[in-house]
Each structure stands twice: as structure tokens, then as C-alpha cells.
Design an enzyme around this catalytic site. Structure first.
Site, PDB file in Angstrom:
ATOM      1  N   ASP A 101      48.195  37.521  39.744  1.00 41.50           N
ATOM      2  CA  ASP A 101      46.765  37.570  39.598  1.00 41.50           C
ATOM      3  C   ASP A 101      46.095  36.444  40.024  1.00 41.50           C
ATOM      4  O   ASP A 101      46.615  35.220  39.749  1.00 41.50           O
ATOM      5  CB  ASP A 101      46.589  37.993  38.005  1.00 41.50           C
ATOM      6  CG  ASP A 101      45.380  38.609  37.839  1.00 41.50           C
ATOM      7  OD1 ASP A 101      44.319  38.333  38.413  1.00 41.50           O
ATOM      8  OD2 ASP A 101      45.372  39.478  37.019  1.00 41.50           O
ATOM      9  N   ASP A 203      40.905  38.659  41.048  1.00 37.02           N
ATOM     10  CA  ASP A 203      40.059  38.683  39.910  1.00 37.02           C
ATOM     11  C   ASP A 203      38.575  38.863  40.267  1.00 37.02           C
ATOM     12  O   ASP A 203      38.189  37.806  41.243  1.00 37.02           O
ATOM     13  CB  ASP A 203      40.386  37.750  38.879  1.00 37.02           C
ATOM     14  CG  ASP A 203      39.856  38.014  37.628  1.00 37.02           C
ATOM     15  OD1 ASP A 203      39.967  39.024  37.048  1.00 37.02           O
ATOM     16  OD2 ASP A 203      38.816  37.171  37.109  1.00 37.02           O
ATOM     17  N   GLU A 266      39.982  42.835  42.834  1.00 37.10           N
ATOM     18  CA  GLU A 266      39.245  43.779  41.724  1.00 37.10           C
ATOM     19  C   GLU A 266      37.719  43.876  42.130  1.00 37.10           C
ATOM     20  O   GLU A 266      36.910  42.985  42.085  1.00 37.10           O
ATOM     21  CB  GLU A 266      39.134  42.906  40.471  1.00 37.10           C
ATOM     22  CG  GLU A 266      38.655  43.575  39.159  1.00 37.10           C
ATOM     23  CD  GLU A 266      38.372  42.712  38.095  1.00 37.10           C
ATOM     24  OE1 GLU A 266      38.273  43.495  36.789  1.00 37.10           O
ATOM     25  OE2 GLU A 266      38.239  41.726  38.157  1.00 37.10           O
ATOM     26  N   HIS A 327      43.857  46.610  31.817  1.00 31.65           N
ATOM     27  CA  HIS A 327      43.830  45.728  30.456  1.00 31.65           C
ATOM     28  C   HIS A 327      42.198  45.467  30.053  1.00 31.65           C
ATOM     29  O   HIS A 327      42.304  44.781  29.155  1.00 31.65           O
ATOM     30  CB  HIS A 327      44.509  44.506  30.929  1.00 31.65           C
ATOM     31  CG  HIS A 327      43.821  43.462  31.883  1.00 31.65           C
ATOM     32  ND1 HIS A 327      43.869  44.176  33.075  1.00 31.65           N
ATOM     33  CD2 HIS A 327      42.980  42.397  31.925  1.00 31.65           C
ATOM     34  CE1 HIS A 327      43.104  43.242  33.903  1.00 31.65           C
ATOM     35  NE2 HIS A 327      42.803  42.012  33.257  1.00 31.65           N
ATOM     36  N   ASP A 328      41.373  45.954  30.839  1.00 32.42           N
ATOM     37  CA  ASP A 328      40.159  46.008  30.454  1.00 32.42           C
ATOM     38  C   ASP A 328      39.549  47.266  29.884  1.00 32.42           C
ATOM     39  O   ASP A 328      38.392  47.012  29.623  1.00 32.42           O
ATOM     40  CB  ASP A 328      39.112  45.603  31.579  1.00 32.42           C
ATOM     41  CG  ASP A 328      39.710  44.225  32.081  1.00 32.42           C
ATOM     42  OD1 ASP A 328      40.106  43.320  31.312  1.00 32.42           O
ATOM     43  OD2 ASP A 328      39.664  43.830  33.487  1.00 32.42           O
TER      44      ASP A 328
HETATM   45  C1  GLC Z   1      38.545  40.286  35.321  1.00 29.51           C
HETATM   46  C2  GLC Z   1      39.643  40.736  34.357  1.00 29.51           C
HETATM   47  C3  GLC Z   1      39.248  40.439  32.806  1.00 29.51           C
HETATM   48  C4  GLC Z   1      38.655  39.110  32.768  1.00 29.51           C
HETATM   49  C5  GLC Z   1      37.726  38.936  33.655  1.00 29.51           C
HETATM   50  C6  GLC Z   1      37.108  37.364  33.579  1.00 29.51           C
HETATM   51  O1  GLC Z   1      37.663  41.553  34.992  1.00 29.51           O
HETATM   52  O2  GLC Z   1      40.354  41.825  34.599  1.00 29.51           O
HETATM   53  O3  GLC Z   1      40.508  40.611  32.087  1.00 29.51           O
HETATM   54  O4  GLC Z   1      38.376  38.900  31.213  1.00 29.51           O
HETATM   55  O5  GLC Z   1      37.892  39.328  34.906  1.00 29.51           O
HETATM   56  O6  GLC Z   1      38.264  36.626  34.193  1.00 29.51           O
END
Ligand code: GLC
Ligand code: CA
Length: 528
Positions: A101, A203, A266, A327-328
Site C-alpha cells: 500500500d 491510496d 484506489e 477494509h472500508d
Molecule cells: C483510503 C483507505 C482508508 C483510509 C483513507 C485515508 O480510502 O482505504 O482505509 O482511511 O484512504 O488514508
């Protein structure tokens, strides 16, 4: 796509590990790198080709590792750099690629870069973050909102300016208009790729560049009451700015300095904007994550429509991908229900494009209820009570029926699902009809069936209940029929033979032409 010309991240299946919750090796209740190493045989049996590990770097853990205080080391909770090298080597020996990541949009407020930046207006790192004067009345520079609640601007008494944070105030955004910031992160990427890492999941890649004129975001006319407060505005000026594409292209060039690496982004955007992240002439992300299935109504015509829109929007030569959980977002087994989670598995593993699965979904793990005093997620703490909490999809992997499900000998950092005594990897692995067995069969079938990986996607006429499509490669076709309802259904597919049913009890069955589906059943047929 031609089989011979394909690369691993096109043909393979990606598995996301949330490291805090995968396997603890030292009894502190938190998963770690040695724990992952011990579970490589499981991943091998499952048949996945790559693991993406959520952040494992030093961090005060305000956002559980998405707030990094050192990009080129390992958090002691997870182990050491040596442990990481050992994991990488063991994974590669098992034929697994390792994706890390990369969190370039923001650091922790404890990162030395930010500590310097906030220390004075003329610190050399000042411009590495986004500092702005207050408005004449002292208020924040723009109306931009933090995704985790409240203003996205934090006033800093000492230097009399505000800094921007798209997420927590403890996650200040880096200034990606500053070339030194870019170089520093590109060096981080090289550091890990030199060690042997196979690529990155970047991310919030669509957040990297903000409006150079700092214009206010407009109100969102489609805001739905009860949704998180940041959705009251459209992020027109704070995200997905055109200049972001230059950064993505640069990142891709850094990845291309090394052989055979992957760049995943992402991106939570509507399909037409999402596909822009493949970049001009496909010079952007190899795979901008396609999250459409995470929020689509679980209804055959809706899913058919979104697949069609995605396929149509893909730039020429772009390789598609699909994600069923992360995970979100709430666990798929809870969102669509236990019965449909098998249909969802078959959908994910038969669509055209790289599938990414989230740890635990293969054993049907459900969203675990979290009592108010158990909440860990800062999003839930800041915006309580409307269901945004992410702890419930991050609970420890349910390995076995023993105490704490074999995850830890200590006290797990989040509660375990109360179904772990029956629903665990050990029990499901020996059950010939379990969801885990279904995942193993689907992944293996995908691997040996070029139609499922490289074949065209040809939808059949959409029905109310059933989504059906053919995948054709080299004049050979398989047909996938998925019943999205609990009622039996039938359709004409042509003659063939059942390769697999979601119930795992029809293999080899002759299909005369019409195909009967039970409620909640999906079937893959090799057509003659
Ligand atoms: C992304 C991650 C999430 C995190 C956010 C801020 O969306 O997947 O878990 O809280 O970024 O870094
Ligand atoms: Ca541990």
C-alpha cells in the site's frame, strides 16, 4: 486479450490482507508479518496469485496505518525490515506476488516532514504540505470538508495558517504540486521495488492534486440525509483535478523503471471518471480499482447494466478489474446475504478482468457488530451512529474453532465474529460444499480456463432474476448464469456440460439446452 501476451496481474487473482487482522504470531492481539508468513500455505491452497497488504509502516495508528510517519521502515507491531524481506522471499517462493500500500496523499502529523513543515513558515518543508492563510474573518480558506467529518482545514496557532487534511487532522495532505514531494515519494517507491516488491496499491490516488485557485466546492444536490456530512458537497475542486493525471503518469514511469510491476489506484469515482485513471495512451494506472460492485443494488438488471457501462467505458486495450470487498466497506456476505454471497463469488471470478478479493470473504465472514465501547475506527468516532464504522469488516480472520479462532493467543484487537466456531477456514476446507471450497474451485477453474480470463464478455438478454453471459476465447465458450433471487429460474443456454454450480453438486451434469437454476444458484456451463 491474448493469453500469450498477458502478464501476472491480468491473469491472476489478488487477495487483500488487512495485516492487523490476518494472523498474530506473538500474542499481542494484532496480526503481523510473521503471522502472514505462517499462512502462505493457506493462500497457496486457495489459489490466489498476489497479496496486497494494507499499510505496515511506522505510524501512530490514528487511521490504523494510513497515517505514515516513516515510509521506508516497518512498524514494530508488524515486525522488522528483515521480517519483511523474509515474507517477500517466502511469498515469491510460493509463487505469490506482493503488492504494498502506498499512501502518498498524506502523511501522519508525526512524520518528520510535517513536524518540520509546521515548525515555522520558512522551514524548508513548509511547502511540502498545503498551508493557507485564514480568510479575513479568521475562518478556513475554503469550505472543503474532511471525509472523516468536519472542516478539512486545521488552524495552526503557532504559525497562524491553516493546513489541509482530506482525512483526519492527524493526516495532513502533502503538496503534490511541489516537485520535491514527488521526488521523495518516487524514491520511496524505488526503495520498495529494489527490495523486490511487485507493485503498489495507491491510496486515494484521485485526491492527490487540489485546485490551484482554492475555489469552494459546490453543494451536492443529490445529498441523501443520513449519509456522511462530507457528501453534502461535491468535491469538484478538492479532488480528481485534471493535473492529477500528470502525477499518475509519473508514478507509472517510476513503476516502469522496474520489470513486471503493477500500479493499482484506489479510485472512488463514477465509471466515466474512473476510467480516466488508465491515463492517456494507457500511461496511468494499470488497474484503477473498480468498486462498482461494492455499492450496486444486488439485482440482476442493475448489475448487467453496470457491467455493460464499465465495458463500454474502458479505453481501448485497458484491462478491467473487479472488487467485491475491502477494509472500508461492509462485508459482502452481510450486504448481499449468505445465499447470494456464493453468487457474488461466481460473478467476481467469471467477469472479464482481474478479481480482487478481501481476506475472509472466501470463508463468508460477516460484518461483525461492534458495541460503542469497542469502536476503534476514527471515522465512526468522528461521525458516530450513522453506520460508517469500518471495524466490523476488519475483524480477525476466522481460522479455526479454537479460542480466538486461532488468530491470536492473546486478546484480539477487535472482537471476533461469534460464528467462528462453525465458520472458519479449517472447518470449511474439509466441507465439500462450503463457500471456501467454492472459492477454491472457482479460482482453480479460472486458472485453467482461458475463456474465463482472456475471453470476450458477451451478455445474454437480461432477465429480471438471472444475469447470464458468455465468455469466448479461441472459438470456445463458457456460459455463466447467476440467479439473483431465491426463486427457481430457467433459461435457454444451448447444449453443454456443467463445470460448477455454486451448490457444488452438479459438476458434469449434461445441459440439453434449457438450464434450470435453483434459487440463489449460479452455474458455469461449458458450451458444446
Ligand atoms: C483510503 C483507505 C482508508 C483510509 C483513507 C485515508 O480510502 O482505504 O482505509 O482511511 O484512504 O488514508
Ligand atoms: Ca502481533
Amino acid at each position: 486479450m491474448n493469453k500469450a501476451a498477458s502478464v501476472w496481474w491480468q491473469a491472476g487473482t489478488i487477495y487483500q490482507i488487512y495485516p492487523r487482522s490476518f494472523q498474530d504470531s506473538n500474542g499481542d492481539g494484532i496480526g503481523d508479518l510473521k503471522g502472514i508468513v505462517g499462512r502462505l500455505p493457506y493462500l497457496r491452497q486457495l489459489g490466489v496469485d498476489a497479496i496486497w497488504i494494507s499499510p505496515i509502516f511506522p505510524s501512530p495508528m490514528a487511521d490504523f496505518g494510513y497515517d505514515i510517519s516513516d515510509y521506508i521502515d516497518i512498524h514494530p507491531l508488524f515486525g522488522t525490515l528483515d521480517d519483511f524481506d523474509a515474507l517477500l522471499e517466502a511469498a515469491h517462493e510460493s509463487g505469490l506476488k506482493v503488492i504494498l500500500d502506498l499512501v502518498p496523499n498524506h502523511t501522519s502529523d508525526e512524520h518528520p516532514w510535517f513536524v518540520g513543515s509546521r515548525s515555522s513558515r520558512d522551514n524548508p518543508k513548509r511547502d511540502w504540505y498545503i498551508w493557507r492563510d485564514p480568510k479575513p474573518d479568521g475562518s478556513a480558506p475554503t469550505n472543503w470538508l474532511s471525509e472523516f467529518g468536519g472542516s478539512a482545514w486545521q488552524y495552526d496557532e503557532a504559525t497562524g495558517q491553516y493546513y489541509y487534511h482530506a482525512f483526519l487532522d492527524r493526516q495532513p495532505d502533502l503538496n503534490w504540486r511541489n516537485p520535491d514531494v514527488r521526488d521523495a515519494i518516487y524514491e520511496v517507491m524505488r526503495f520498495w521495488m529494489r527490495r523486490g516488491v511487485d507493485g503498489f496499491r495507491v491510496d486515494v490516488i484521485w485526491h492527490l492534486i487540489k485546485d490551484d485557485q482554492f475555489r469552494d466546492n459546490p453543494a451536492n444536490p443529490n445529498y441523501v440525509a443520513g449519509r456522511p456530512p462530507h457528501e453534502t458537497l461535491v468535491t469538484l475542486y478538492s479532488a480528481d483535478r485534471p493535473e492529477t493525471q500528470d502525477v499518475v503518469a509519473e508514478m507509472r514511469q517510476v513503476v516502469d523503471e522496474f520489470e513486471d510491476r503493477v500500479l493499482i489506484g484506489e479510485v472512488y469515482l463514477p465509471i466515466d471518471r474512473l476510467v480516466a485513471y488508465y491515463g492517456e495512451n494507457l500511461g496511468g494506472a494499470h488497474l484503477p480499482f473498480n468498486f462498482a460492485l461494492l455499492s450496486a443494488p444486488w439485482h440482476a438488471p442493475d448489475i448487467a447494466d453496470l457491467i455493460a457501462r464499465y465495458e463500454a467505458a474502458l479505453p481501448l486495450g485497458a484491462w478491467p478489474n473487479w472488487v467485491l470487498g475491502n477494509h472500508d466497506r461492509p462485508r459482502v456476505a452481510t450486504r448481499v446475504g449468505e445465499a447470494q454471497s456464493r453468487v457474488a463469488a461466481m460473478l467476481l471470478l467469471t467477469l472479464r478482468g482481474t478479481p480482487t478479493l478481501y481476506y475472509g470473504d472466501e470463508i463468508g465472514m460477516k460484518q461483525v457488530p461492534i458495541a460503542p465501547d469497542q469502536v476503534q475506527d476514527p471515522f465512526e468516532k468522528n461521525v458516530p451512529g450513522i453506520g460508517v464504522g469500518r471495524d466490523g469488516c476488519r475483524t480477525p480472520m476466522q481460522w479455526a474453532s479454537e479460542t480466538h479462532a486461532g488468530f491470536t493467543s492473546g486478546v484480539p484487537w477487535l472482537p471476533l465474529g461469534d460464528d467462528y466456531r462453525e465458520n472458519n477456514a479449517v472447518a470449511l476446507a474439509v466441507d465439500p460444499q462450503s463457500i471456501l471450497t467454492l472459492y477454491v474451485k472457482l479460482i482453480a477453474l479460472r486458472k485453467r480456463t482461458p475463456e474465463l480470463v482472456f475471453g470476450s464478455y458477451d451478455p445474454m438478454e437480461t432477465q429480471e432474476a438471472v444475469l447470464a453471459y458468455r465468455r469466448t476465447y479461441d472459438d470456445q465458450s463458457v456460459l455463466i448464469a447467476l440467479n439473483f433471487t431465491g426463486e427457481p429460474a430457467s433459461l435457454h443456454v444451448g447444449a453443454g456440460e456443467v463445470l460448477v454450480s455454486t451448490e457444488l453438486d452438479r459438476e458434469g451434469e449434461n445441459v440439453p439446452g434449457p438450464l434450470e437454476l435453483r434459487g440463489n444458484e449460479g452455474v458455469i456451463v461449458r458450451l458444446r
